[in-house]
Design an enzyme around this catalytic site. Structure first.
Site, PDB file in Angstrom:
ATOM      1  NE  ARG A  74      -3.590  -2.565   0.071  1.00  0.00           N
ATOM      2  CZ  ARG A  74      -3.294  -3.692  -0.579  1.00  0.00           C
ATOM      3  NH1 ARG A  74      -2.212  -3.763  -1.341  1.00  0.00           N
ATOM      4  NH2 ARG A  74      -4.090  -4.735  -0.489  1.00  0.00           N
ATOM      5  CB  SER A  80      -9.296  -3.550   3.710  1.00  0.00           C
ATOM      6  OG  SER A  80      -9.595  -4.805   3.144  1.00  0.00           O
ATOM      7  CD  GLU A  94      -5.976  -0.868   2.582  1.00  0.00           C
ATOM      8  OE1 GLU A  94      -6.597  -1.104   1.528  1.00  0.00           O
ATOM      9  OE2 GLU A  94      -5.460  -1.773   3.275  1.00  0.00           O
TER      10      GLU A  94
END
Length: 296
Positions: free
Chosen positions: A172, A222, A292
């Site tokens: 990420r 998520s 996230e």
């Protein structure tokens, strides 16, 4: 500022005090002072240049599938790279796609041209720009597995092409995110496959996603990054937080890694719930959950 940006994109593509709930998949959040939708890379470059020259705050979004805008809103210009900058070109075993192209559309283009290797991205509800910037992935595949090069707008407002090896693609993360560049276009390298097999894999992964994830409710996917050595959803479940609610926000009963807009949640509801989850997981397991979702 409104007049300056209107002269670039046209009156139809600039809005004042625009609700960000319309433009993010959480379906909540405050207003953007100005909301601009450039129709080309050239217009995008001009919009960013104008913001910089006038010391005006700005931020770029795509499909809005990984952001949460606070209820206080955003005092500045939100620049949308979405349906107006979304070209997809198949060139042999490569696909060149603009930042606003949906990952699902790129996956379908690959399937229609017998190209394998991008099946994992078919169900990810985002655009090319955000996916490249955060090295999006699912079901064992990541953007770093297929990217050949990326065209960006750098901090000097110059367009440059960065090879995959220089993108620093990690979990990420990327050099693009670290240096606040803007993705304009990507090129991915795939392999010749068999359309039937490619389609079957895409279908299987989509069925898995529907079975495991609360797609029937607004969310940003998520909510927390995967902590090293753990799974965020498992930690949240083991902390007894399945179905935990704050206002209209809830930890999904279907997948505890998702915070969902269960019943007209505000961004404040979502943020409070996220804070509560972080605190309880920290107390119970000593693990720090990192969002996230990007908080604006």
């Amino acid at each position: 500022m409104f007049e300056k940006l209107k002269s670039i994109v046209g009156e139809e593509y600039i809005k004042q005090n625009e609700s960000m709930a319309k433009h993010c998949t959480f379906r909540c959040g405050g207003e953007a002072e100005l909301y601009v939708m450039p129709g080309s890379i050239e217009e995008l470059v001009q919009v960013v240049k104008t913001c910089k020259e006038n010391d005006y705050p700005y931020m770029v979004i795509g499909n809005g599938s990984n952001i949460l805008v606070r209820d206080e809103g955003y005092q500045g210009v939100v620049i949308e790279i979405n349906n107006r900058i979304n070209g997809i070109d198949v060139i042999g075993e490569e696909i060149v796609a603009d930042a606003g192209a949906k990952l699902s559309s790129v996956a379908i283009a690959a399937y229609e041209n017998d190209l394998a290797g991008f099946e994992f991205a078919h169900g990810i509800p985002g655009n090319v720009g955000g996916a490249v910037m955060m090295n999006a992935g699912a079901y064992g595949g990541e953007m770093k597995d297929v990217i050949k090069w990326v065209k960006v707008l750098n901090n000097e407002n110059q367009i440059e092409t960065i090879d995959a090896k220089d993108l620093e693609l990690g979990y990420r993360s990327s050099v693009i995110a670290k240096k606040s560049m803007i993705v304009l276009q990507m090129c991915i390298q795939l392999q010749i496959g068999i359309a039937g097999e490619i389609g079957e894999i895409m279908q299987i992964l989509m069925e898995k996603r529907k079975f495991r994830q609360p797609l029937e409710y607004p969310s940003a996917g998520s909510t927390f990054k995967r902590p090293k050595g753990y799974f965020a959803g498992k930690l949240i479940e083991d902390a007894g937080l399945r179905g935990y609610r704050v206002g209209g926000a809830m930890v999904s009963e279907k997948h505890c890694g998702f915070v969902i807009n269960y019943d007209n949640a505000t961004a404040t509801d979502v943020l409070q719930l996220m804070n509560d989850v972080q605190e309880k997981v920290r107390e119970r397991f000593g693990v720090e959950l990192e969002p996230e979702v990007k908080i604006i």
